[in-house]
Design a protein around this motif. Sequence first.
Motif, PDB file in Angstrom:
ATOM      1  N   HIS A  84      -4.897  -0.728   6.661  1.00  0.00           N
ATOM      2  CA  HIS A  84      -4.840  -0.152   8.013  1.00  0.00           C
ATOM      3  C   HIS A  84      -5.535  -1.025   9.054  1.00  0.00           C
ATOM      4  CE1 HIS A  84      -2.723   3.267   6.573  1.00  0.00           C
ATOM      5  NE2 HIS A  84      -3.725   3.764   5.886  1.00  0.00           N
TER       6      HIS A  84
ATOM      7  N   ASP B 144       2.469   2.966   3.089  1.00  0.00           N
ATOM      8  CA  ASP B 144       1.598   4.119   2.875  1.00  0.00           C
ATOM      9  C   ASP B 144       2.420   5.178   2.139  1.00  0.00           C
ATOM     10  OD1 ASP B 144      -0.778   5.481   2.842  1.00  0.00           O
ATOM     11  OD2 ASP B 144      -1.048   5.525   5.006  1.00  0.00           O
TER      12      ASP B 144
ATOM     13  N   HIS C 149       0.834  -1.206   0.000  1.00  0.00           N
ATOM     14  CA  HIS C 149       0.000   0.000   0.000  1.00  0.00           C
ATOM     15  C   HIS C 149       0.863   1.249   0.000  1.00  0.00           C
ATOM     16  CE1 HIS C 149      -3.237   2.819   0.667  1.00  0.00           C
ATOM     17  NE2 HIS C 149      -2.584   3.321   1.702  1.00  0.00           N
TER      18      HIS C 149
ATOM     19  N   HIS D  44      -8.689   1.905   1.877  1.00  0.00           N
ATOM     20  CA  HIS D  44      -8.400   2.228   3.282  1.00  0.00           C
ATOM     21  C   HIS D  44      -9.639   1.862   4.095  1.00  0.00           C
ATOM     22  CE1 HIS D  44      -5.963   5.517   1.200  1.00  0.00           C
ATOM     23  NE2 HIS D  44      -5.052   5.015   1.998  1.00  0.00           N
TER      24      HIS D  44
ATOM     25  N   HIS E  84       1.150   5.520  -1.962  1.00  0.00           N
ATOM     26  CA  HIS E  84       0.689   6.556  -2.890  1.00  0.00           C
ATOM     27  C   HIS E  84       1.990   7.148  -3.423  1.00  0.00           C
ATOM     28  CE1 HIS E  84      -3.119   6.154  -0.649  1.00  0.00           C
ATOM     29  NE2 HIS E  84      -2.387   6.244   0.436  1.00  0.00           N
TER      30      HIS E  84
END
Length: 441
Positions: A259, A310, A73, A222, A75
Motif C-alpha cells: 500500500h 489485494d 498482494h 501492510h 488474500h
Amino acid sequence: MIVDTVIHARWIIPVEPESVTTAPSVYEYHALVIDGGRIIDLLPSDIARQKYQGTTTENLESHALLPGFVNSHTHAAMTLLRGIADDLHLMDWLQNHIWPLEQKWMSEAFVRDGTDLAIAEMILGGTTCFNDMYFFPEITAQQALHHGIRASVGLIVIDFPSIWAENSEAYIEKGLALHDQLSHHPLISTPFAPHAPYTVSDEPLSKVRTFADELELPVHMHVHETLHEVEQAQQATGQRPLQRLHELGLLSPSFIAVHMTQLTDDEIELVAETGAHIVHCPESNLKLASGFSPVAKCLAAGINVALGTDGAASNNDLDMLGEMRTAALLGKAIAGDASAIPAMTALRMATINGAKALGLDQEIGSLSIGKSADVIAIDLSQLETQPLYCPVSQIVYAASRQQVTDVWVAGKRLLKQRNLTTIDITDLKQKLDEWRQRLSA
Ligand SMILES: [Zn+2]
C-alpha cells in the motif's frame, strides 16, 4: 531436437529483467521453446521449425505471449466475501463487517473454497503467481499445488487470536512448521506475513525479523495503508509506523511493504536506501479511499514497485490487467504528468517487479532462457484491441482479461483456449452458492 512444447506466436514480449525504459522489446513471429518446465529457447519461428520438434506445438497467430502476471498482494480466500460489504470506510469495513464474518465463518473449508475461486479467477486472467496473506496458509498452499499455480504463501502473524492460532507466538510457531513442510515444493515459497504495524506488536515483529533473516525469507506486510493508521500511531507512540519498522530492523531488500499511500520524501528515500519493495494496490486504495501511493516518485527514487489486487472484498476482482491499467492511469494523475508510468512500466510492475519483490526473479517474471515456463497468451485479434500499432499499449490500455486464452505454469498448461484444465467450474459454483446462502443468512 525433440522438446515438450513449442509455441509460435505473432508477438513475444519477454519483459527483460533489466529495466528498458524506452522502446519495449517485442519479437514478431518468434517461438518460445519449453522443455522440462523451463524456457530453453526464444528464436524466430522459421528457425525454430528446423531446430525443434515439439511434443506439443501451438500456433498462436494473433496472440502476444508474455510472462504470467505476479499478483504481489492478495488474500485469496476473501473471494467468498466479494460484494458482501461495499462502500464503507476501511475501519468500519474491517471492524464491523469483515472481521466479524471471518470470526464466525473462518474454517479450513472456507479457505479451501475461497482459494479455489481465487485461483480459477486468477488463471483465467493470466496470473501465474500470487503472494497471499491469510489464515490457514497450509490450505492455500495445498490448493495452489493441487491446481498447479505458483504461490508465495504468507506465514501470517497477528496479535489477536483466531481459529488458526491463539497468539502471535503460536502464529510464528505454526508458520515455521509450515515453512519446513513446504520448503521442497518448487511452486511454493513461504514469506512471513505480519499483518500490519497496528495489529502486530514489537516482540513478535522482532522474532519475525530474526527468523526471516535466519531462513532468508521475505517479510510481507501492510504498511501505511491510510492516513488514519499513521496518525493513530503518531498519537500513541510519537512515531510513524515506517520509522518503527526501520528501528526494528525490518526494512531491507527482503521487505515487501504493501500500500504505502502515506509517504514523505524522507520516507521514500529511506525505502530506496534500504532496498525494500513496495506493492501498489491502486484499486483497493481507491475503493476504500485509503489514499494515493506516489508511484512515479518511488520509481524515480529507484524503488522496486510491484502490483497487487489485494483481496476480492476490497477491489472487487483479481484482475491484473485491470490493475495494470488503473496503476498507469492513476499514476499519471497523481504525478500530474501523462508521461508517468508508461505502458511498459505498468507491465513490468505486473511481472518482473513482482518477481523481484517476492525474491523469485531468478525463476519467474520474464521470458528468459533458463527460467520457469510461466507464460500467458493474450489474443489481440478482437475488435477491442484493433487496429494494432503496439501490442504493449493494447495489452495495458485496451485488452480485457477475457482475451487471455492460454496459461502455462512451469510448462504445465492450466488454461487451454479459455478452459481451465485443473478446476471443475460446475462443482466450484455449487460450493460458492452454498457459501452465499450461509454467509448471507
Ligand atoms: Zn491486503
